[in-house]
Structures are given as structure tokens and as C-alpha cells.
Design a protein around this motif. Structure first.
Motif, mmCIF file in Angstrom:
data_model
loop_
_atom_site.group_PDB
_atom_site.id
_atom_site.type_symbol
_atom_site.label_atom_id
_atom_site.label_comp_id
_atom_site.label_asym_id
_atom_site.label_seq_id
_atom_site.Cartn_x
_atom_site.Cartn_y
_atom_site.Cartn_z
ATOM 1 N N ILE A 131 22.537 49.146 40.430
ATOM 2 C CA ILE A 131 22.313 48.467 41.714
ATOM 3 C C ILE A 131 21.571 47.152 41.490
ATOM 4 C CG2 ILE A 131 21.076 48.627 43.906
ATOM 5 C CD1 ILE A 131 21.733 51.630 43.876
ATOM 6 N N TYR A 179 26.019 52.891 43.974
ATOM 7 C CA TYR A 179 25.999 53.701 45.189
ATOM 8 C C TYR A 179 26.907 54.920 45.076
ATOM 9 C CZ TYR A 179 23.293 50.133 47.540
ATOM 10 O OH TYR A 179 22.305 49.273 47.897
ATOM 11 N N GLY A 212 23.724 44.223 40.021
ATOM 12 C CA GLY A 212 24.813 43.689 40.819
ATOM 13 C C GLY A 212 26.035 44.578 40.894
ATOM 14 N N TYR A 253 26.885 47.046 42.633
ATOM 15 C CA TYR A 253 26.449 47.826 43.785
ATOM 16 C C TYR A 253 27.332 49.041 44.039
ATOM 17 C CZ TYR A 253 23.584 43.777 44.750
ATOM 18 O OH TYR A 253 22.676 42.768 44.654
#
Length: 84
Positions: A49, A58, A52, A54
Motif C-alpha cells: 500500500i 488491499y 503504490g 494499492y
């Protein structure tokens, strides 16, 4: 013959004690390896996370959130089965 009969019982008791000690040590080793693995997965997700990535981070956290309660329930069931 009488001497051999009485010497077997302490040997069996010592084998049981050694087996119990080894069982507890291997259980602790397994528990520590599980904890280290869980921490490494969470650290990897947080690192993704922050770097970058993401979506990947997640997804990993979501899978952890779904699977962790199931594993916890199985662990609790295993502990109760081991005790009783």
C-alpha cells in the motif's frame, strides 16, 4: 524375571514424559511460525500500500480479513480438542 518386570514401568513413564515435552515444544514452534507468517503477510500488505501497489495490498488485506476469523475458529476448536 522379576527384575525386568519392575524396570519396565519407569522406562515407560520416562518415555511418556519425554513425549509430552516434545509435543509441547513442537506445538510452540508451530504457533510461533504461524505468528511470524501472519506478521510477515500483514507487513507485506502494508508495504504494498505504501509503495503504490494499492490494489494488491488491499486484496491481501481483504483476504486476511476473510480468512483470519476462519483460521482463528479452527485454532480454538483444535485447542479444545487437544485439551479435552
Amino acid at each position: 524375571m522379576k527384575l525386568l518386570k519392575h524396570n519396565a514401568i519407569p522406562i515407560f513413564i520416562s518415555f511418556l514424559i519425554v513425549g509430552l515435552i516434545l509435543t509441547v515444544l513442537f506445538m510452540l514452534k508451530g504457533l510461533l511460525l504461524q505468528l511470524i507468517g501472519a506478521v510477515l503477510i500483514i507487513v507485506a500488505a502494508v508495504f504494498c500500500i505504501f509503495c503504490g501497489l494499492y490494489l494488491f495490498g488491499y486484496i491481501v488485506l481483504g483476504v486476511i480479513g476473510i480468512v483470519a476469523p476462519i483460521i482463528g475458529l479452527l485454532l480454538i476448536i483444535g485447542i479444545f480438542m487437544w485439551i479435552f
